[in-house]
Design an enzyme around this catalytic site. Structure first.
Site: not given
Ligand code: 13P
Length: 281
Positions: A80, A203, A227-228
């Site tokens: 990523d 993203h 991710n968050t």
């Molecule tokens: P978030 O921080 O909204 O989860 O996005 C994750 C992301 O886009 C990783 O590339």
């Protein structure tokens, strides 16, 4: 990755990418994807790769974990926001199935040039490449970036000239927690879709409403990154168990609720993106 992206794009659902921040994430992602019979992408940011021991180690752990858990659904390890051409090549050499080259901060000609080099190398190894135009704002890996909207012509140029397999056009989403309501550029999305047939990647999906997500998928977002949302669930569970059990010090006991919390969110996202039961054997 070719198969799962194309299939999702064609049938208008999305394959979720879950970023891993440790082995617990990897185990929870693979287990839950298998349980849900969903194709899945495991993301490692450029920075986390170094934190967790490097490309080779991660690629080996990924393969072994898949084998040990008896994973039969398609699961792809992805770099990523790869920061340089060399980092993407390293990932390909280590056995990653997919890489993102993030040249979004460069002038478009340089972004196209570098992305083309990555594509040329990656495709020879049957590895897919994601490119980015504009800038997804917010904070990832402790680094803050301003949001800047993707330019339509630059998106078309990157897709056509570099021959990428997927495109992340920054259209209002941000990494990390949103301040206020997310405001995605659906008009721009719709316009861009008329000019290119490359699958889009969203993203910054944590915090985006279900309705907005479905709309983004309808415009051909075939890969959606989280991710968050996972990290919030993980840390809340950890905070709770430590607060409620002041005497507890056995790591596996402490981490159990966090693992469970990750699995709950992962399943929820798999259902939300439409990837539930989409894995073909
Ligand atoms: P978030 O921080 O909204 O989860 O996005 C994750 C992301 O886009 C990783 O590339």
């Amino acid at each position: 990755m070719y198969n799962i992206l194309d299939e999702a794009f064609e049938k208008r659902y999305a394959v979720p990418q879950f970023n891993m921040n440790g082995l617990i994430w990897l185990e929870s992602i693979l287990k839950t994807a298998e349980k849900c019979r969903a194709p899945v992408i495991v993301g490692t940011t450029d920075k986390i790769v170094d934190e967790l021991g490097g490309f080779e180690l991660l690629a080996q752990v990924f393969q072994n974990m898949k084998k040990n858990l008896g994973v039969t659904v398609p699961a792809v390890l992805h770099l990523d926001h790869g920061q340089t051409v060399d980092r993407c090549i390293e990932a390909v050499n280590a056995g990653y199935g997919s890489v993102m080259y993030d040249g979004s901060k460069l002038p478009i000609a340089e972004n196209v040039n570098n992305t083309s080099k990555v594509v040329e190398y990656a495709h020879r190894h049957r590895v897919t490449v994601e490119g980015e135009v504009g800038s997804v704002g917010g904070t990832e890996d402790g680094v803050y970036s301003d949001l800047s909207y993707a330019d339509e012509n630059e998106c078309i140029q990157l897709a056509e000239e570099a021959g990428i397999d997927s495109l992340a056009p920054a259209l209002g989403s941000v990494h990390g927690k949103y301040k206020g309501e997310p405001n995605l550029g659906f008009e721009e999305m719709a316009r861009l879709r008329q000019f290119t047939n490359v699958p889009f990647v969203l993203h910054g999906a944590s915090g985006i409403s279900d309705a907005d997500l479905q709309k983004a998928i309808s415009y051909g977002h075939a890969k959606i990154n989280y991710n968050t949302e996972l990290n919030i669930a993980w840390s809340e569970a950890l905070r709770k168990v430590l607060t409620e059990n002041q005497e507890l010090y056995a790591p596996m006991e402490i981490l159990k609720p966090s693992k469970h919390a990750l699995e709950v969110v992962i399943e929820e996202v798999i259902r939300r993106t439409g990837a539930y039961q989409k894995a073909m054997i």
